[in-house]
Motif scaffolding. Structure first.
Motif, PDB file in Angstrom:
ATOM      1  N   ALA A 296       1.888 -49.664  -2.489  1.00  0.00           N
ATOM      2  CA  ALA A 296       0.650 -49.214  -3.106  1.00  0.00           C
ATOM      3  C   ALA A 296       0.755 -47.730  -3.421  1.00  0.00           C
ATOM      4  CB  ALA A 296      -0.534 -49.479  -2.178  1.00  0.00           C
ATOM      5  N   ALA A 297       0.303 -47.325  -4.579  1.00  0.00           N
ATOM      6  CA  ALA A 297       0.283 -45.952  -5.094  1.00  0.00           C
ATOM      7  C   ALA A 297       1.613 -45.518  -5.698  1.00  0.00           C
ATOM      8  CB  ALA A 297      -0.182 -44.939  -4.058  1.00  0.00           C
ATOM      9  N   GLU A 298       2.623 -46.371  -5.695  1.00  0.00           N
ATOM     10  CA  GLU A 298       3.902 -46.045  -6.334  1.00  0.00           C
ATOM     11  C   GLU A 298       3.726 -46.072  -7.857  1.00  0.00           C
ATOM     12  OE1 GLU A 298       8.369 -47.969  -6.547  1.00  0.00           O
ATOM     13  OE2 GLU A 298       7.171 -48.288  -4.732  1.00  0.00           O
ATOM     14  N   VAL A 299       4.354 -45.128  -8.563  1.00  0.00           N
ATOM     15  CA  VAL A 299       4.251 -45.070 -10.021  1.00  0.00           C
ATOM     16  C   VAL A 299       5.052 -46.222 -10.628  1.00  0.00           C
ATOM     17  CG1 VAL A 299       4.733 -43.719 -12.095  1.00  0.00           C
ATOM     18  CG2 VAL A 299       3.915 -42.563 -10.030  1.00  0.00           C
ATOM     19  N   LEU A 300       4.393 -47.033 -11.466  1.00  0.00           N
ATOM     20  CA  LEU A 300       5.051 -48.139 -12.157  1.00  0.00           C
ATOM     21  C   LEU A 300       5.587 -47.696 -13.513  1.00  0.00           C
ATOM     22  CD1 LEU A 300       2.517 -51.009 -11.362  1.00  0.00           C
ATOM     23  CD2 LEU A 300       4.557 -50.304 -10.082  1.00  0.00           C
ATOM     24  N   PHE A 301       4.767 -46.975 -14.267  1.00  0.00           N
ATOM     25  CA  PHE A 301       5.241 -46.356 -15.503  1.00  0.00           C
ATOM     26  C   PHE A 301       4.351 -45.193 -15.896  1.00  0.00           C
ATOM     27  CE2 PHE A 301       2.882 -50.120 -17.146  1.00  0.00           C
ATOM     28  CZ  PHE A 301       2.005 -49.541 -18.044  1.00  0.00           C
ATOM     29  N   GLN A 302       4.938 -44.311 -16.695  1.00  0.00           N
ATOM     30  CA  GLN A 302       4.227 -43.152 -17.218  1.00  0.00           C
ATOM     31  C   GLN A 302       4.190 -43.276 -18.736  1.00  0.00           C
ATOM     32  OE1 GLN A 302       6.822 -40.279 -15.036  1.00  0.00           O
ATOM     33  NE2 GLN A 302       4.848 -39.344 -14.548  1.00  0.00           N
TER      34      GLN A 302
ATOM     35  N   LEU B  14     -10.688 -42.571 -10.607  1.00  0.00           N
ATOM     36  CA  LEU B  14      -9.409 -41.898 -10.434  1.00  0.00           C
ATOM     37  C   LEU B  14      -8.398 -42.880  -9.855  1.00  0.00           C
ATOM     38  CD1 LEU B  14     -10.589 -38.475  -8.995  1.00  0.00           C
ATOM     39  CD2 LEU B  14      -9.904 -39.013 -11.339  1.00  0.00           C
ATOM     40  N   ALA B  15      -7.185 -42.846 -10.411  1.00  0.00           N
ATOM     41  CA  ALA B  15      -6.136 -43.759  -9.985  1.00  0.00           C
ATOM     42  C   ALA B  15      -5.941 -43.713  -8.483  1.00  0.00           C
ATOM     43  CB  ALA B  15      -4.830 -43.419 -10.699  1.00  0.00           C
ATOM     44  N   PHE B  16      -6.004 -44.865  -7.881  1.00  0.00           N
ATOM     45  CA  PHE B  16      -5.794 -45.118  -6.466  1.00  0.00           C
ATOM     46  C   PHE B  16      -6.791 -44.442  -5.528  1.00  0.00           C
ATOM     47  CE2 PHE B  16      -3.489 -45.828  -2.505  1.00  0.00           C
ATOM     48  CZ  PHE B  16      -3.208 -47.171  -2.671  1.00  0.00           C
TER      49      PHE B  16
ATOM     50  N   GLY C 138      11.034 -43.094 -26.903  1.00  0.00           N
ATOM     51  CA  GLY C 138      10.689 -42.355 -28.109  1.00  0.00           C
ATOM     52  C   GLY C 138       9.210 -42.053 -28.214  1.00  0.00           C
ATOM     53  N   ALA C 139       8.409 -42.846 -27.525  1.00  0.00           N
ATOM     54  CA  ALA C 139       6.967 -42.636 -27.547  1.00  0.00           C
ATOM     55  C   ALA C 139       6.492 -41.938 -26.270  1.00  0.00           C
ATOM     56  CB  ALA C 139       6.246 -43.968 -27.729  1.00  0.00           C
ATOM     57  N   GLY C 140       7.429 -41.419 -25.503  1.00  0.00           N
ATOM     58  CA  GLY C 140       7.052 -40.730 -24.268  1.00  0.00           C
ATOM     59  C   GLY C 140       6.617 -41.654 -23.157  1.00  0.00           C
ATOM     60  N   CYS C 141       7.144 -42.884 -23.157  1.00  0.00           N
ATOM     61  CA  CYS C 141       6.786 -43.883 -22.153  1.00  0.00           C
ATOM     62  C   CYS C 141       8.014 -44.219 -21.317  1.00  0.00           C
ATOM     63  CB  CYS C 141       6.266 -45.141 -22.837  1.00  0.00           C
ATOM     64  SG  CYS C 141       4.877 -44.809 -23.927  1.00  0.00           S
ATOM     65  N   PHE C 142       7.852 -44.178 -19.994  1.00  0.00           N
ATOM     66  CA  PHE C 142       8.972 -44.380 -19.097  1.00  0.00           C
ATOM     67  C   PHE C 142       8.589 -45.327 -17.973  1.00  0.00           C
ATOM     68  CE2 PHE C 142       9.183 -40.179 -20.932  1.00  0.00           C
ATOM     69  CZ  PHE C 142      10.479 -40.130 -21.429  1.00  0.00           C
TER      70      PHE C 142
ATOM     71  N   GLY D  69      -5.871 -40.875 -17.809  1.00  0.00           N
ATOM     72  CA  GLY D  69      -4.660 -40.428 -17.115  1.00  0.00           C
ATOM     73  C   GLY D  69      -3.422 -40.700 -17.942  1.00  0.00           C
ATOM     74  N   ASN D  70      -2.256 -40.592 -17.288  1.00  0.00           N
ATOM     75  CA  ASN D  70      -1.001 -40.815 -18.005  1.00  0.00           C
ATOM     76  C   ASN D  70       0.023 -41.610 -17.200  1.00  0.00           C
ATOM     77  OD1 ASN D  70      -0.242 -38.950 -16.120  1.00  0.00           O
ATOM     78  ND2 ASN D  70       0.806 -37.614 -17.557  1.00  0.00           N
ATOM     79  N   GLN D  71      -0.422 -42.257 -16.128  1.00  0.00           N
ATOM     80  CA  GLN D  71       0.505 -43.092 -15.378  1.00  0.00           C
ATOM     81  C   GLN D  71      -0.223 -44.269 -14.746  1.00  0.00           C
ATOM     82  OE1 GLN D  71       2.419 -40.535 -12.546  1.00  0.00           O
ATOM     83  NE2 GLN D  71       0.589 -40.221 -11.336  1.00  0.00           N
ATOM     84  N   VAL D  72       0.534 -45.336 -14.518  1.00  0.00           N
ATOM     85  CA  VAL D  72       0.004 -46.537 -13.878  1.00  0.00           C
ATOM     86  C   VAL D  72       0.621 -46.627 -12.490  1.00  0.00           C
ATOM     87  CG1 VAL D  72      -0.085 -49.055 -13.955  1.00  0.00           C
ATOM     88  CG2 VAL D  72      -0.326 -47.738 -16.062  1.00  0.00           C
ATOM     89  N   LEU D  73      -0.242 -46.775 -11.482  1.00  0.00           N
ATOM     90  CA  LEU D  73       0.190 -46.887 -10.093  1.00  0.00           C
ATOM     91  C   LEU D  73       0.041 -48.323  -9.610  1.00  0.00           C
ATOM     92  CD1 LEU D  73      -1.679 -43.782  -8.604  1.00  0.00           C
ATOM     93  CD2 LEU D  73       0.605 -43.862  -9.613  1.00  0.00           C
ATOM     94  N   ALA D  74       0.866 -48.714  -8.672  1.00  0.00           N
ATOM     95  CA  ALA D  74       0.718 -50.036  -8.053  1.00  0.00           C
ATOM     96  C   ALA D  74      -0.569 -50.025  -7.228  1.00  0.00           C
ATOM     97  CB  ALA D  74       1.914 -50.337  -7.165  1.00  0.00           C
ATOM     98  N   PRO D  75      -1.515 -50.914  -7.518  1.00  0.00           N
ATOM     99  CA  PRO D  75      -2.751 -50.916  -6.741  1.00  0.00           C
ATOM    100  C   PRO D  75      -2.568 -51.488  -5.334  1.00  0.00           C
ATOM    101  CG  PRO D  75      -2.837 -52.581  -8.453  1.00  0.00           C
ATOM    102  CD  PRO D  75      -1.555 -51.839  -8.633  1.00  0.00           C
ATOM    103  N   LEU D  76      -1.550 -52.330  -5.149  1.00  0.00           N
ATOM    104  CA  LEU D  76      -1.296 -52.989  -3.864  1.00  0.00           C
ATOM    105  C   LEU D  76       0.208 -53.100  -3.640  1.00  0.00           C
ATOM    106  CD1 LEU D  76      -3.773 -55.943  -4.517  1.00  0.00           C
ATOM    107  CD2 LEU D  76      -4.217 -54.022  -2.989  1.00  0.00           C
ATOM    108  N   ASP D  77       0.616 -53.310  -2.403  1.00  0.00           N
ATOM    109  CA  ASP D  77       2.019 -53.610  -2.114  1.00  0.00           C
ATOM    110  C   ASP D  77       2.354 -54.955  -2.740  1.00  0.00           C
ATOM    111  OD1 ASP D  77       1.986 -51.346  -0.516  1.00  0.00           O
ATOM    112  OD2 ASP D  77       2.089 -52.442   1.383  1.00  0.00           O
ATOM    113  N   GLY D  78       3.572 -55.077  -3.296  1.00  0.00           N
ATOM    114  CA  GLY D  78       3.961 -56.351  -3.871  1.00  0.00           C
ATOM    115  C   GLY D  78       5.280 -56.301  -4.591  1.00  0.00           C
TER     116      GLY D  78
END
Length: 162
Positions: free
Chosen positions: A108-114, A151-153, A93-97, A49-58
């Motif tokens: 939970a499921a909120e995007v942390l970074f792409q 698959l993420a989340f 510069g490396a396409g990371c946000f 994939g291309n993004q990291v999601l929060a696995p849990l509320d926190g």
């Protein structure tokens, strides 16, 4: 183990969803896996994939966009450390946000970074990520997914028996 036997032993089941899409693999597949032996619970994923999601509320306790690393203290007390890439990058510069900051509350499921896998490859990074529970000492036992693709989340990475 059935739910009835879980109740009789007093253990509580906690599931941790996969924070990014990928395939679980052996720790030896990447230098990111070297640190897994220091922690009781961890997994190396070959990223698809291309993004990291929060696995849990926190709450976000640490984030390093150049390292593509984030630490989350979940509301249930678990502390997770998610790191993508073996190399340091110059973020945008490396396409990371990054989408969050330290002390942000996340759901939970909120995007942390792409991140851009093609840019990571150009920077010499292999497509791997590690997910570690840094405070797993009190967890009686755990199971890591046996799935070939996660698959993420949508899939469970860890099942914890607390």
């Amino acid at each position: 183990m059935s739910a009835a036997s879980e109740k009789s032993t007093g253990l509580r089941i906690v599931t941790v969803p996969v924070p990014l899409s990928g395939r679980p693999c052996e720790a030896s597949a990447s230098s990111l896996g070297e640190i897994l032996a220091l922690f009781k619970i961890g997994c190396l994923l070959k990223v698809t994939g291309n993004q990291v999601l929060a696995p849990l509320d926190g709450t976000i306790t640490d984030i390093d966009s150049s390292q593509l690393s984030v630490k989350l203290k979940a509301d249930n007390g678990l502390q997770l450390w998610i790191k993508v890439s073996e190399v340091s990058l110059q973020g945008h510069g490396a396409g990371c946000f990054t989408r969050v900051k330290v002390k942000d509350r996340v759901k939970a499921a909120e995007v942390l970074f792409q991140f851009n896998p093609a840019m990571l490859k150009l920077a010499g990074a292999l497509p791997f990520a590690r997910v570690i529970i840094t405070n797993g000492q009190k967890i009686e036992r755990f199971e890591t997914t046996k799935a070939r693709q996660c698959l993420a989340f949508e899939d469970t990475l860890f099942t914890l028996y607390v």
